[in-house]
Design a protein around this motif. Structure first.
Motif, PDB file in Angstrom:
ATOM      1  N   GLY A 160       0.774  -1.242   0.000  1.00 11.01           N
ATOM      2  CA  GLY A 160       0.000   0.000   0.000  1.00 11.01           C
ATOM      3  C   GLY A 160       0.799   1.283   0.000  1.00 11.01           C
ATOM      4  N   TYR A 161       2.084   1.201  -0.216  1.00 11.68           N
ATOM      5  CA  TYR A 161       2.902   2.417  -0.262  1.00 11.68           C
ATOM      6  C   TYR A 161       2.915   2.964  -1.685  1.00 11.68           C
ATOM      7  CZ  TYR A 161       4.717   1.344   4.367  1.00 11.68           C
ATOM      8  OH  TYR A 161       4.842   1.084   5.704  1.00 11.68           O
ATOM      9  N   PRO A 162       2.568   4.232  -1.861  1.00 13.33           N
ATOM     10  CA  PRO A 162       2.514   4.802  -3.202  1.00 13.33           C
ATOM     11  C   PRO A 162       3.883   5.123  -3.795  1.00 13.33           C
ATOM     12  CG  PRO A 162       1.921   6.462  -1.590  1.00 13.33           C
ATOM     13  CD  PRO A 162       2.078   5.158  -0.841  1.00 13.33           C
ATOM     14  N   SER A 163       4.912   5.210  -2.948  1.00 12.10           N
ATOM     15  CA  SER A 163       6.241   5.568  -3.461  1.00 12.10           C
ATOM     16  C   SER A 163       7.329   4.922  -2.613  1.00 12.10           C
ATOM     17  CB  SER A 163       6.433   7.084  -3.436  1.00 12.10           C
ATOM     18  OG  SER A 163       6.484   7.544  -2.089  1.00 12.10           O
ATOM     19  N   ALA A 164       8.521   4.847  -3.197  1.00 10.90           N
ATOM     20  CA  ALA A 164       9.681   4.344  -2.460  1.00 10.90           C
ATOM     21  C   ALA A 164       9.959   5.257  -1.268  1.00 10.90           C
ATOM     22  CB  ALA A 164      10.894   4.268  -3.380  1.00 10.90           C
ATOM     23  N   ARG A 165       9.807   6.535  -1.476  1.00 11.08           N
ATOM     24  CA  ARG A 165      10.060   7.519  -0.416  1.00 11.08           C
ATOM     25  C   ARG A 165       9.139   7.284   0.782  1.00 11.08           C
ATOM     26  NH1 ARG A 165       9.473  12.565   1.885  1.00 11.08           N
ATOM     27  NH2 ARG A 165      11.197  13.991   1.646  1.00 11.08           N
ATOM     28  N   SER A 166       7.852   7.084   0.509  1.00  9.78           N
ATOM     29  CA  SER A 166       6.902   6.894   1.609  1.00  9.78           C
ATOM     30  C   SER A 166       7.219   5.625   2.400  1.00  9.78           C
ATOM     31  CB  SER A 166       5.461   6.867   1.090  1.00  9.78           C
ATOM     32  OG  SER A 166       5.234   5.763   0.233  1.00  9.78           O
ATOM     33  N   ALA A 167       7.633   4.570   1.712  1.00  7.93           N
ATOM     34  CA  ALA A 167       7.983   3.324   2.401  1.00  7.93           C
ATOM     35  C   ALA A 167       9.217   3.525   3.273  1.00  7.93           C
ATOM     36  CB  ALA A 167       8.226   2.204   1.391  1.00  7.93           C
ATOM     37  N   ALA A 168      10.241   4.154   2.713  1.00  5.71           N
ATOM     38  CA  ALA A 168      11.488   4.365   3.455  1.00  5.71           C
ATOM     39  C   ALA A 168      11.251   5.241   4.679  1.00  5.71           C
ATOM     40  CB  ALA A 168      12.541   4.982   2.541  1.00  5.71           C
ATOM     41  N   LEU A 169      10.508   6.304   4.512  1.00  6.35           N
ATOM     42  CA  LEU A 169      10.253   7.204   5.636  1.00  6.35           C
ATOM     43  C   LEU A 169       9.450   6.511   6.731  1.00  6.35           C
ATOM     44  CD1 LEU A 169       9.489  10.557   3.780  1.00  6.35           C
ATOM     45  CD2 LEU A 169      11.552   9.950   5.067  1.00  6.35           C
ATOM     46  N   ASP A 170       8.427   5.747   6.338  1.00  3.83           N
ATOM     47  CA  ASP A 170       7.591   5.063   7.320  1.00  3.83           C
ATOM     48  C   ASP A 170       8.383   4.004   8.094  1.00  3.83           C
ATOM     49  OD1 ASP A 170       4.969   4.482   8.550  1.00  3.83           O
ATOM     50  OD2 ASP A 170       5.185   2.566   7.503  1.00  3.83           O
ATOM     51  N   GLY A 214      11.700   3.916   8.464  1.00  6.24           N
ATOM     52  CA  GLY A 214      12.917   4.432   9.074  1.00  6.24           C
ATOM     53  C   GLY A 214      14.185   3.977   8.375  1.00  6.24           C
ATOM     54  N   TRP A 215      14.071   3.583   7.107  1.00  9.55           N
ATOM     55  CA  TRP A 215      15.237   3.176   6.331  1.00  9.55           C
ATOM     56  C   TRP A 215      15.851   4.402   5.683  1.00  9.55           C
ATOM     57  CZ3 TRP A 215      11.355  -0.346   3.517  1.00  9.55           C
ATOM     58  CH2 TRP A 215      11.054  -1.468   4.311  1.00  9.55           C
ATOM     59  N   PRO A 216      17.164   4.391   5.436  1.00  9.62           N
ATOM     60  CA  PRO A 216      17.761   5.495   4.676  1.00  9.62           C
ATOM     61  C   PRO A 216      17.107   5.557   3.290  1.00  9.62           C
ATOM     62  CG  PRO A 216      19.467   4.131   5.679  1.00  9.62           C
ATOM     63  CD  PRO A 216      18.162   3.411   5.867  1.00  9.62           C
ATOM     64  N   GLU A 217      16.517   6.687   2.989  1.00 11.44           N
ATOM     65  CA  GLU A 217      15.773   6.807   1.733  1.00 11.44           C
ATOM     66  C   GLU A 217      16.651   6.556   0.518  1.00 11.44           C
ATOM     67  OE1 GLU A 217      13.117  10.008  -0.823  1.00 11.44           O
ATOM     68  OE2 GLU A 217      13.738  10.530   1.206  1.00 11.44           O
ATOM     69  N   SER A 218      17.863   7.095   0.523  1.00 14.21           N
ATOM     70  CA  SER A 218      18.735   6.934  -0.650  1.00 14.21           C
ATOM     71  C   SER A 218      19.070   5.465  -0.895  1.00 14.21           C
ATOM     72  CB  SER A 218      20.008   7.758  -0.489  1.00 14.21           C
ATOM     73  OG  SER A 218      20.744   7.325   0.642  1.00 14.21           O
ATOM     74  N   TYR A 245      13.139  -5.819   4.441  1.00 15.10           N
ATOM     75  CA  TYR A 245      12.074  -5.216   3.633  1.00 15.10           C
ATOM     76  C   TYR A 245      10.824  -6.091   3.645  1.00 15.10           C
ATOM     77  CZ  TYR A 245      15.744  -2.166   1.666  1.00 15.10           C
ATOM     78  OH  TYR A 245      16.759  -1.267   1.476  1.00 15.10           O
ATOM     79  N   ILE A 246      11.003  -7.381   3.406  1.00 13.09           N
ATOM     80  CA  ILE A 246       9.855  -8.295   3.361  1.00 13.09           C
ATOM     81  C   ILE A 246       9.102  -8.297   4.682  1.00 13.09           C
ATOM     82  CG2 ILE A 246       9.309 -10.774   3.419  1.00 13.09           C
ATOM     83  CD1 ILE A 246       9.345  -9.681   0.626  1.00 13.09           C
ATOM     84  N   LYS A 247       9.825  -8.416   5.787  1.00 13.83           N
ATOM     85  CA  LYS A 247       9.161  -8.442   7.093  1.00 13.83           C
ATOM     86  C   LYS A 247       8.319  -7.195   7.308  1.00 13.83           C
ATOM     87  CE  LYS A 247      12.394 -11.484   9.413  1.00 13.83           C
ATOM     88  NZ  LYS A 247      13.469 -11.620  10.378  1.00 13.83           N
ATOM     89  N   HIS A 248       8.864  -6.048   6.952  1.00 11.59           N
ATOM     90  CA  HIS A 248       8.112  -4.805   7.131  1.00 11.59           C
ATOM     91  C   HIS A 248       6.867  -4.793   6.238  1.00 11.59           C
ATOM     92  CE1 HIS A 248       7.233  -0.610   7.916  1.00 11.59           C
ATOM     93  NE2 HIS A 248       7.090  -0.465   6.599  1.00 11.59           N
TER      94      HIS A 248
END
Length: 116
Positions: A23-33, A35-39, A59-62
């Protein structure tokens, strides 16, 4: 495109599939939610950086906790893809990122098959 680029692009595409299923619309939204380094996450999903097995599992677990449904989502699938993709991969592709013990077991298994 080199073989390594193809591998990274495939990994990124599979990672994107799971992210969208969660359900994440973007890579950015997933990383921010998460707490992963976005880059780093964006590089993994964009196929510019190889995903290591620990990252794939994280990633899979999250994404599974966030409700990703619709596929046989595992860290192994992110890294290697489906069985038909594995049949076209080289031995180096299949053991990349694995431990030395895993690589030794893979070689031992192949040598045992060759003795038949």
């Amino acid at each position: 495109m080199t073989d390594d680029e193809k591998i990274r692009k495939g990994q990124g595409s599979r990672l994107r599939t799971v992210r969208m299923a969660a359900g994440y619309p973007s890579a950015r939204s997933a990383a921010l939610d998460a707490g992963w380094p976005e880059s780093t996450y964006r590089a993994h999903e964009g196929g510019t950086r190889t995903i290591d097995p620990r990252d794939a599992e994280r990633y899979i677990k999250h994404f599974l906790r966030q409700g990703a449904k619709g596929g046989n989502f595992t860290g192994r699938w992110i890294i290697y893809g489906d069985d038909d993709e594995l049949s076209e991969a080289s031995l180096d592709d299949l053991v990349r990122g694995e431990s030395p013990a895993f690589k030794k077991k893979a070689i031992d298994a192949i040598l045992a098959l060759k003795k038949r």
